[in-house]
Design an enzyme around this catalytic site. Sequence first.
Site, PDB file in Angstrom:
ATOM      1  N   ARG A  16      18.216  76.967  62.776  1.00 51.32           N
ATOM      2  CA  ARG A  16      18.968  76.535  64.473  1.00 51.32           C
ATOM      3  C   ARG A  16      18.767  75.625  64.562  1.00 51.32           C
ATOM      4  O   ARG A  16      17.184  74.665  63.526  1.00 51.32           O
ATOM      5  CB  ARG A  16      19.009  78.077  65.029  1.00 51.32           C
ATOM      6  CG  ARG A  16      17.849  78.261  65.767  1.00 51.32           C
ATOM      7  CD  ARG A  16      15.875  77.636  65.305  1.00 51.32           C
ATOM      8  NE  ARG A  16      16.257  77.195  66.637  1.00 51.32           N
ATOM      9  CZ  ARG A  16      15.320  76.102  66.979  1.00 51.32           C
ATOM     10  NH1 ARG A  16      14.595  75.184  66.307  1.00 51.32           N
ATOM     11  NH2 ARG A  16      15.208  74.935  67.584  1.00 51.32           N
ATOM     12  N   GLY A  17      19.372  75.175  65.259  1.00 53.54           N
ATOM     13  CA  GLY A  17      18.480  73.116  66.368  1.00 53.54           C
ATOM     14  C   GLY A  17      19.922  72.796  65.891  1.00 53.54           C
ATOM     15  O   GLY A  17      20.133  72.523  64.012  1.00 53.54           O
ATOM     16  N   ALA A  18      20.459  71.874  66.273  1.00 52.95           N
ATOM     17  CA  ALA A  18      21.134  70.667  66.005  1.00 52.95           C
ATOM     18  C   ALA A  18      21.266  69.572  64.887  1.00 52.95           C
ATOM     19  O   ALA A  18      22.248  70.004  63.180  1.00 52.95           O
ATOM     20  CB  ALA A  18      21.518  70.236  66.622  1.00 52.95           C
ATOM     21  N   ARG A  62      28.894  77.844  63.975  1.00 51.85           N
ATOM     22  CA  ARG A  62      28.991  77.202  64.804  1.00 51.85           C
ATOM     23  C   ARG A  62      29.291  76.691  65.345  1.00 51.85           C
ATOM     24  O   ARG A  62      29.610  76.170  64.820  1.00 51.85           O
ATOM     25  CB  ARG A  62      27.445  77.775  64.941  1.00 51.85           C
ATOM     26  CG  ARG A  62      26.131  78.708  64.219  1.00 51.85           C
ATOM     27  CD  ARG A  62      25.180  78.270  65.371  1.00 51.85           C
ATOM     28  NE  ARG A  62      24.116  78.852  67.017  1.00 51.85           N
ATOM     29  CZ  ARG A  62      23.300  78.484  67.594  1.00 51.85           C
ATOM     30  NH1 ARG A  62      22.595  77.974  66.725  1.00 51.85           N
ATOM     31  NH2 ARG A  62      23.365  78.753  68.531  1.00 51.85           N
ATOM     32  N   GLN A 112      13.036  80.287  71.933  1.00 51.53           N
ATOM     33  CA  GLN A 112      12.749  79.731  71.012  1.00 51.53           C
ATOM     34  C   GLN A 112      11.791  79.216  70.904  1.00 51.53           C
ATOM     35  O   GLN A 112      10.667  78.491  70.478  1.00 51.53           O
ATOM     36  CB  GLN A 112      13.637  78.628  70.730  1.00 51.53           C
ATOM     37  CG  GLN A 112      15.014  78.791  70.058  1.00 51.53           C
ATOM     38  CD  GLN A 112      16.280  79.435  71.200  1.00 51.53           C
ATOM     39  OE1 GLN A 112      16.001  80.395  71.952  1.00 51.53           O
ATOM     40  NE2 GLN A 112      17.564  79.425  70.619  1.00 51.53           N
ATOM     41  N   ASP A 161      22.905  69.392  72.033  1.00 52.06           N
ATOM     42  CA  ASP A 161      23.159  69.811  70.294  1.00 52.06           C
ATOM     43  C   ASP A 161      24.978  69.392  70.680  1.00 52.06           C
ATOM     44  O   ASP A 161      25.634  69.312  69.588  1.00 52.06           O
ATOM     45  CB  ASP A 161      24.447  71.291  70.669  1.00 52.06           C
ATOM     46  CG  ASP A 161      22.943  72.117  70.853  1.00 52.06           C
ATOM     47  OD1 ASP A 161      21.900  72.438  71.170  1.00 52.06           O
ATOM     48  OD2 ASP A 161      22.849  72.845  68.992  1.00 52.06           O
ATOM     49  N   ASN A 208      23.704  71.230  75.540  1.00 50.41           N
ATOM     50  CA  ASN A 208      21.790  72.092  75.749  1.00 50.41           C
ATOM     51  C   ASN A 208      21.485  73.102  75.408  1.00 50.41           C
ATOM     52  O   ASN A 208      22.429  73.895  76.548  1.00 50.41           O
ATOM     53  CB  ASN A 208      21.182  71.315  75.263  1.00 50.41           C
ATOM     54  CG  ASN A 208      19.478  71.030  75.182  1.00 50.41           C
ATOM     55  OD1 ASN A 208      19.449  71.245  73.146  1.00 50.41           O
ATOM     56  ND2 ASN A 208      18.634  71.175  75.391  1.00 50.41           N
ATOM     57  N   LYS A 209      20.672  73.831  74.771  1.00 53.12           N
ATOM     58  CA  LYS A 209      20.412  75.242  75.412  1.00 53.12           C
ATOM     59  C   LYS A 209      20.584  75.540  76.120  1.00 53.12           C
ATOM     60  O   LYS A 209      19.847  74.593  77.960  1.00 53.12           O
ATOM     61  CB  LYS A 209      19.219  75.596  74.805  1.00 53.12           C
ATOM     62  CG  LYS A 209      18.654  76.670  74.788  1.00 53.12           C
ATOM     63  CD  LYS A 209      19.349  78.105  74.626  1.00 53.12           C
ATOM     64  CE  LYS A 209      19.468  77.921  72.794  1.00 53.12           C
ATOM     65  NZ  LYS A 209      20.423  78.429  71.995  1.00 53.12           N
TER      66      LYS A 209
END
Length: 346
Positions: free
Chosen positions: A50-52, A93, A197, A238, A248-249
């Site tokens: 995960r993570g862009a 995603r 996270q 992201d 973002n998150k």
Amino acid sequence: MVDTRKIEPVSWSNDRLVLMDQRLLPGKEEYLQLETVAEAARAITDLVVRGAPAIGVTAAYGAVLAARARLDQNSDDWKSLLLQDLDMLAAARPTAVNLAWAVDRMRLCIETTQPSELLGSMFELACLIHRQDIEANYLMGDLGAELMDADSGILTHCNAGALATAGYGTALGVIRSAWKAGKVSRVFADETRPWLQGARLTAWELARSEIPVTLIADSAAATFMREGKVQWVVVGADRITANGDVINKIGTYSLAVLARAHGVRFMVVAPTSTVDHQTASGDKVSIEARDWSEIWAATGSERPPEGVTVSNRVFDVTPAELVDVIVTEKGCLTAPFGQAIASLKE
Ligand code: MRU
């Protein structure tokens, strides 16, 4: 100090895509070896990786796995089947634009390369995407660190570290560089509900690099800011839209509002592969909603009582006006962001 480049969420070994299984951290460090594009897409959806930027690199290698299989089959319609595989990868995603960006680069390679050379060219491109992400992180690390004063307390959200990229990290890259320059007093990692996270990944990564880190509840950020312990909020992204809105998150927007209210500066660190020039503003971006169980799990009970619905939107939009600086590998951007972002295309 541990060499942070040793944290390798994505790599290629023995003709396989190797992913560190981030669902198991910090308890176990295990790696999955993937041989098919379907496995790569599933790993992205299920948050193995995960993570862009990391999902962009994974998708690039996933496309290589797809090409290898389709070319081996040697059927007349190999190309249309391969392009369908890439559509499936891109849909793994919805929010991080790096995924679509990497898949689009692979599509262009397919359209412009002779079949006999295709596999080699796609593999070279995947390696280039991988390498360039690491280089961008080191450049951004130094650019962001230069903006900080000595003795800075930094709050970060989610995980935008080596684990979320090809290595070194975006937000954590700045923190690593600032730490090396002697500018960091302490990092506050917030938990980042519901997937944690911050608690599971960021705290682990920073501790492993011997950078002082304190884990706090998401809801504690305002108190730490009011007590003067935080000078910068530093986060990844992201997607950054053409007007400078930052996706973002979930929880990033709340931190930006809190930072502005407490005179704390707000830095976004993202490579240009995260910039979406095609989308005017954040309200046009598809925000991923994940299963309710990710939120409910913390209660320890099986399911919510009758009549309770759970909303698990996992990203939010921080309006550009709440951002002080966006650090990219091409330089630091400040308001007016629309103009600064357009100049990245030049
Ligand atoms: O759901 P995740 O863990 O993929 O979300 C990750 C983030 O929101 C990160 O902050 C973002 O991708 C930047 S990573 C350098």
